[in-house]
Design a protein around this motif. Structure first.
Motif, PDB file in Angstrom:
ATOM      1  N   PRO A 145      -3.212  -8.190  -6.543  1.00 29.36           N
ATOM      2  CA  PRO A 145      -3.546  -7.103  -7.466  1.00 29.36           C
ATOM      3  C   PRO A 145      -2.336  -6.650  -8.272  1.00 29.36           C
ATOM      4  CG  PRO A 145      -4.381  -6.662  -5.259  1.00 29.36           C
ATOM      5  CD  PRO A 145      -3.463  -7.826  -5.141  1.00 29.36           C
ATOM      6  N   LEU A 146      -2.588  -6.271  -9.530  1.00 22.29           N
ATOM      7  CA  LEU A 146      -1.539  -5.799 -10.427  1.00 22.29           C
ATOM      8  C   LEU A 146      -1.669  -4.286 -10.621  1.00 22.29           C
ATOM      9  CD1 LEU A 146      -1.773  -8.544 -13.212  1.00 22.29           C
ATOM     10  CD2 LEU A 146      -0.459  -8.595 -11.086  1.00 22.29           C
ATOM     11  N   GLY A 147      -0.741  -3.745 -11.401  1.00 24.39           N
ATOM     12  CA  GLY A 147      -0.878  -2.352 -11.814  1.00 24.39           C
ATOM     13  C   GLY A 147       0.108  -1.395 -11.200  1.00 24.39           C
ATOM     14  N   GLN A 148       0.998  -1.867 -10.323  1.00 23.59           N
ATOM     15  CA  GLN A 148       2.006  -0.975  -9.766  1.00 23.59           C
ATOM     16  C   GLN A 148       3.211  -0.959 -10.694  1.00 23.59           C
ATOM     17  OE1 GLN A 148       2.889  -1.404  -5.606  1.00 23.59           O
ATOM     18  NE2 GLN A 148       0.835  -2.093  -5.112  1.00 23.59           N
ATOM     19  N   ASP A 149       3.686   0.224 -11.021  1.00 27.55           N
ATOM     20  CA  ASP A 149       4.815   0.381 -11.941  1.00 27.55           C
ATOM     21  C   ASP A 149       6.105   0.044 -11.206  1.00 27.55           C
ATOM     22  OD1 ASP A 149       6.345   0.981 -14.101  1.00 27.55           O
ATOM     23  OD2 ASP A 149       6.232   3.155 -13.873  1.00 27.55           O
ATOM     24  N   ASP A 150       6.683  -1.107 -11.498  1.00 29.56           N
ATOM     25  CA  ASP A 150       7.878  -1.559 -10.796  1.00 29.56           C
ATOM     26  C   ASP A 150       8.745  -2.346 -11.771  1.00 29.56           C
ATOM     27  OD1 ASP A 150       9.789  -2.762  -9.119  1.00 29.56           O
ATOM     28  OD2 ASP A 150       8.402  -2.810  -7.437  1.00 29.56           O
ATOM     29  N   GLU A 151       9.899  -1.790 -12.145  1.00 31.05           N
ATOM     30  CA  GLU A 151      10.765  -2.431 -13.125  1.00 31.05           C
ATOM     31  C   GLU A 151      11.362  -3.731 -12.606  1.00 31.05           C
ATOM     32  OE1 GLU A 151      13.710   0.358 -14.317  1.00 31.05           O
ATOM     33  OE2 GLU A 151      12.318   1.629 -15.441  1.00 31.05           O
ATOM     34  N   GLU A 152      11.437  -3.900 -11.283  1.00 33.30           N
ATOM     35  CA  GLU A 152      12.023  -5.110 -10.712  1.00 33.30           C
ATOM     36  C   GLU A 152      11.103  -6.316 -10.830  1.00 33.30           C
ATOM     37  OE1 GLU A 152      14.187  -4.996  -6.916  1.00 33.30           O
ATOM     38  OE2 GLU A 152      13.681  -2.865  -6.843  1.00 33.30           O
ATOM     39  N   LEU A 153       9.805  -6.070 -11.008  1.00 29.27           N
ATOM     40  CA  LEU A 153       8.827  -7.149 -10.945  1.00 29.27           C
ATOM     41  C   LEU A 153       8.090  -7.312 -12.274  1.00 29.27           C
ATOM     42  CD1 LEU A 153       7.311  -6.407  -7.415  1.00 29.27           C
ATOM     43  CD2 LEU A 153       9.267  -7.880  -8.001  1.00 29.27           C
ATOM     44  N   HIS A 154       7.812  -8.558 -12.610  1.00 31.07           N
ATOM     45  CA  HIS A 154       7.062  -8.881 -13.831  1.00 31.07           C
ATOM     46  C   HIS A 154       5.666  -9.359 -13.444  1.00 31.07           C
ATOM     47  CE1 HIS A 154       6.188 -10.358 -17.843  1.00 31.07           C
ATOM     48  NE2 HIS A 154       5.835 -11.516 -17.314  1.00 31.07           N
ATOM     49  N   GLU A 155       4.635  -8.861 -14.144  1.00 31.51           N
ATOM     50  CA  GLU A 155       3.253  -9.179 -13.816  1.00 31.51           C
ATOM     51  C   GLU A 155       2.587  -9.967 -14.939  1.00 31.51           C
ATOM     52  OE1 GLU A 155       1.314  -5.463 -13.035  1.00 31.51           O
ATOM     53  OE2 GLU A 155       2.220  -5.237 -11.046  1.00 31.51           O
ATOM     54  N   GLN A 156       1.815 -10.999 -14.557  1.00 30.21           N
ATOM     55  CA  GLN A 156       1.026 -11.788 -15.500  1.00 30.21           C
ATOM     56  C   GLN A 156      -0.440 -11.730 -15.088  1.00 30.21           C
ATOM     57  OE1 GLN A 156       2.480 -15.820 -16.225  1.00 30.21           O
ATOM     58  NE2 GLN A 156       4.439 -15.289 -15.284  1.00 30.21           N
ATOM     59  N   PRO A 157      -1.288 -10.988 -15.785  1.00 28.91           N
ATOM     60  CA  PRO A 157      -2.709 -10.914 -15.402  1.00 28.91           C
ATOM     61  C   PRO A 157      -3.424 -12.231 -15.653  1.00 28.91           C
ATOM     62  CG  PRO A 157      -2.310  -9.768 -17.475  1.00 28.91           C
ATOM     63  CD  PRO A 157      -0.967 -10.155 -16.945  1.00 28.91           C
ATOM     64  N   ILE A 158      -4.312 -12.622 -14.713  1.00 27.34           N
ATOM     65  CA  ILE A 158      -5.083 -13.863 -14.889  1.00 27.34           C
ATOM     66  C   ILE A 158      -6.564 -13.678 -14.534  1.00 27.34           C
ATOM     67  CG2 ILE A 158      -3.114 -15.401 -14.513  1.00 27.34           C
ATOM     68  CD1 ILE A 158      -4.092 -15.831 -11.665  1.00 27.34           C
ATOM     69  N   SER A 159      -6.922 -12.572 -13.863  1.00 20.03           N
ATOM     70  CA  SER A 159      -8.309 -12.424 -13.435  1.00 20.03           C
ATOM     71  C   SER A 159      -8.597 -10.947 -13.163  1.00 20.03           C
ATOM     72  CB  SER A 159      -8.562 -13.262 -12.179  1.00 20.03           C
ATOM     73  OG  SER A 159      -9.912 -13.197 -11.791  1.00 20.03           O
ATOM     74  N   ALA A 160      -9.862 -10.640 -12.859  1.00 19.01           N
ATOM     75  CA  ALA A 160     -10.267  -9.261 -12.567  1.00 19.01           C
ATOM     76  C   ALA A 160     -11.188  -9.228 -11.359  1.00 19.01           C
ATOM     77  CB  ALA A 160     -10.962  -8.640 -13.776  1.00 19.01           C
ATOM     78  N   ASP A 161     -11.307  -8.048 -10.766  1.00 17.22           N
ATOM     79  CA  ASP A 161     -12.116  -7.890  -9.564  1.00 17.22           C
ATOM     80  C   ASP A 161     -12.492  -6.413  -9.435  1.00 17.22           C
ATOM     81  OD1 ASP A 161     -13.369  -8.486  -7.162  1.00 17.22           O
ATOM     82  OD2 ASP A 161     -11.557  -8.206  -5.982  1.00 17.22           O
ATOM     83  N   GLU A 162     -13.436  -6.120  -8.565  1.00 11.83           N
ATOM     84  CA  GLU A 162     -13.815  -4.739  -8.277  1.00 11.83           C
ATOM     85  C   GLU A 162     -13.834  -4.532  -6.769  1.00 11.83           C
ATOM     86  OE1 GLU A 162     -16.582  -3.408 -12.041  1.00 11.83           O
ATOM     87  OE2 GLU A 162     -17.562  -4.320 -10.307  1.00 11.83           O
ATOM     88  N   VAL A 163     -13.395  -3.352  -6.345  1.00 12.49           N
ATOM     89  CA  VAL A 163     -13.412  -2.973  -4.935  1.00 12.49           C
ATOM     90  C   VAL A 163     -14.462  -1.883  -4.768  1.00 12.49           C
ATOM     91  CG1 VAL A 163     -12.034  -2.216  -2.967  1.00 12.49           C
ATOM     92  CG2 VAL A 163     -10.948  -3.481  -4.823  1.00 12.49           C
ATOM     93  N   VAL A 164     -15.325  -2.036  -3.759  1.00 15.63           N
ATOM     94  CA  VAL A 164     -16.464  -1.135  -3.602  1.00 15.63           C
ATOM     95  C   VAL A 164     -16.621  -0.708  -2.149  1.00 15.63           C
ATOM     96  CG1 VAL A 164     -17.725  -2.091  -5.563  1.00 15.63           C
ATOM     97  CG2 VAL A 164     -18.008  -3.110  -3.295  1.00 15.63           C
ATOM     98  N   VAL A 165     -17.442   0.297  -1.943  1.00 16.88           N
ATOM     99  CA  VAL A 165     -17.753   0.765  -0.587  1.00 16.88           C
ATOM    100  C   VAL A 165     -18.742  -0.212   0.046  1.00 16.88           C
ATOM    101  CG1 VAL A 165     -18.692   2.641   0.812  1.00 16.88           C
ATOM    102  CG2 VAL A 165     -17.360   3.152  -1.250  1.00 16.88           C
ATOM    103  N   VAL A 166     -18.478  -0.561   1.311  1.00 15.26           N
ATOM    104  CA  VAL A 166     -19.284  -1.551   2.012  1.00 15.26           C
ATOM    105  C   VAL A 166     -19.645  -1.008   3.390  1.00 15.26           C
ATOM    106  CG1 VAL A 166     -19.203  -3.839   3.086  1.00 15.26           C
ATOM    107  CG2 VAL A 166     -18.316  -3.516   0.777  1.00 15.26           C
ATOM    108  N   ALA A 167     -20.831  -1.377   3.877  1.00  7.85           N
ATOM    109  CA  ALA A 167     -21.262  -0.981   5.221  1.00  7.85           C
ATOM    110  C   ALA A 167     -22.258  -2.009   5.742  1.00  7.85           C
ATOM    111  CB  ALA A 167     -21.892   0.405   5.196  1.00  7.85           C
ATOM    112  N   HIS A 168     -22.585  -1.886   7.022  1.00  4.87           N
ATOM    113  CA  HIS A 168     -23.632  -2.739   7.594  1.00  4.87           C
ATOM    114  C   HIS A 168     -24.981  -2.344   6.993  1.00  4.87           C
ATOM    115  CE1 HIS A 168     -26.431  -4.349  10.662  1.00  4.87           C
ATOM    116  NE2 HIS A 168     -25.501  -5.294  10.775  1.00  4.87           N
ATOM    117  N   ARG A 169     -25.878  -3.306   6.949  1.00  2.00           N
ATOM    118  CA  ARG A 169     -27.201  -3.078   6.344  1.00  2.00           C
ATOM    119  C   ARG A 169     -27.945  -1.903   6.989  1.00  2.00           C
ATOM    120  NH1 ARG A 169     -29.679  -6.444   3.148  1.00  2.00           N
ATOM    121  NH2 ARG A 169     -28.287  -8.149   3.773  1.00  2.00           N
TER     122      ARG A 169
END
Length: 294
Positions: A145-169
């Motif tokens: 995952p990308l998006g953390q502000d860090d001057e020491e590191l360089h980020e190259q985006p290549i894809s996307a995803d979503e994180v959601v709430v999950v539970a047993h049926r």
């Protein structure tokens, strides 16, 4: 350079005898090394505190710069060794579990066909741990995952995803009807450690809507263990939709609908490396294959 390497070991262990043992030299020889450095830099580097020693202000400054020099030498050695060798050597890759599942297999397979002499050293872990290893020069790249502000590191985006709430049926909130945030206060969670970015985002989402933070029953950094734990304990969790599509059916896990999508985290995935660091030809090619597989 040898004296600086020895100095780093003494500073790390805080004890001359233990450092000498780790370096396989005598304490007297190590002491003479420190004496030479103190004479060269015209400053006291250590102060004795009981049976141990600690760095002076000058010692802290030298340690910071000595570590940088050591990293630069290692980088130079790897860069020099790679010249003229083409696609060979090793690529040290850190990956979050999600990216390891859906990005790495195709890229690794393509690299083995194209450059069988290259060894991919793969380490799976939480994003915060992997970024720390990257800063220390112990990894060449991190895929996650990308998006953390860090001057020491360089980020190259290549894809996307979503994180959601999950539970047993069978969970009370797994009704298919959007759930108000206030109802989550009556249920407990299985979540990542507080240092992980997705956990921080989830906590902040509840606070932003004037709701109490999730009541955590289990904290784990193991993505592999999470599905069965969720199924067996009846806890809520917060995981990638990609991961849910991979193991959800096997464990009867489903996404919990949330009113106004208030608990859906949209995140980018990509390649992370140290800003300005040397990347070997094999590493550059692996990055190209990762982008293609995404």
């Amino acid at each position: 350079m040898r004296d600086l390497a020895y100095f780093i070991k003494v500073a790390q262990l805080g004890h001359l005898g233990r450092a000498a043992e780790a370096l396989h030299i005598s304490p007297s020889a190590l002491s003479k090394c420190i004496d030479r450095l103190e004479a060269q830099y015209a400053a006291e580097l250590f102060q004795r505190v009981g049976r141990s020693i600690r760095l002076t202000e000058a010692g802290h400054l030298l340690l910071t710069n000595a570590v940088q020099v050591e990293r630069l030498l290692d980088q130079t050695q790897r860069q020099t060794a790679s010249l003229g060798q083409g696609l060979s050597g090793s690529v040290r890759v850190g990956a979050a579990a999600t990216s390891a599942d859906y990005l790495l297999p195709a890229a690794c397979s393509a690299l083995q066909v194209e450059a069988p002499a290259v060894v991919v050293e793969l380490q799976i872990g939480m994003n915060d741990v992997l970024r720390d290893l990257l800063r220390k020069g112990l990894l060449d790249i991190v895929v996650g995952p990308l998006g953390q502000d860090d001057e020491e590191l360089h980020e190259q985006p290549i894809s996307a995803d979503e994180v959601v709430v999950v539970a047993h049926r069978d969970h009370p909130l797994s009704t298919g009807v959007a759930v108000a945030l206030s109802r989550f206060a009556h249920h407990r969670w299985l979540l990542s450690p507080p240092t992980v970015a997705t956990r921080q985002w989830l906590d902040a989402a509840f606070v932003r809507h004037a709701q109490p933070r999730p009541a955590v029953a289990i904290v784990t950094n193991s993505i592999a263990a999470a599905p069965q734990l969720i199924a067996e304990t009846g806890l809520l969790s917060f995981i990638s939709r990609r991961n849910l599509s991979t193991f959800g059916r096997a464990y009867d896990l489903v996404e919990v609908a949330v009113a106004a999508n208030a608990l859906t985290l949209e995140r980018r995935f990509g390649i992370i490396h140290r800003a300005g660091s040397y990347l070997s030809p094999a590493t550059i090619r692996f990055i190209e294959l990762l982008r293609a597989s995404a």
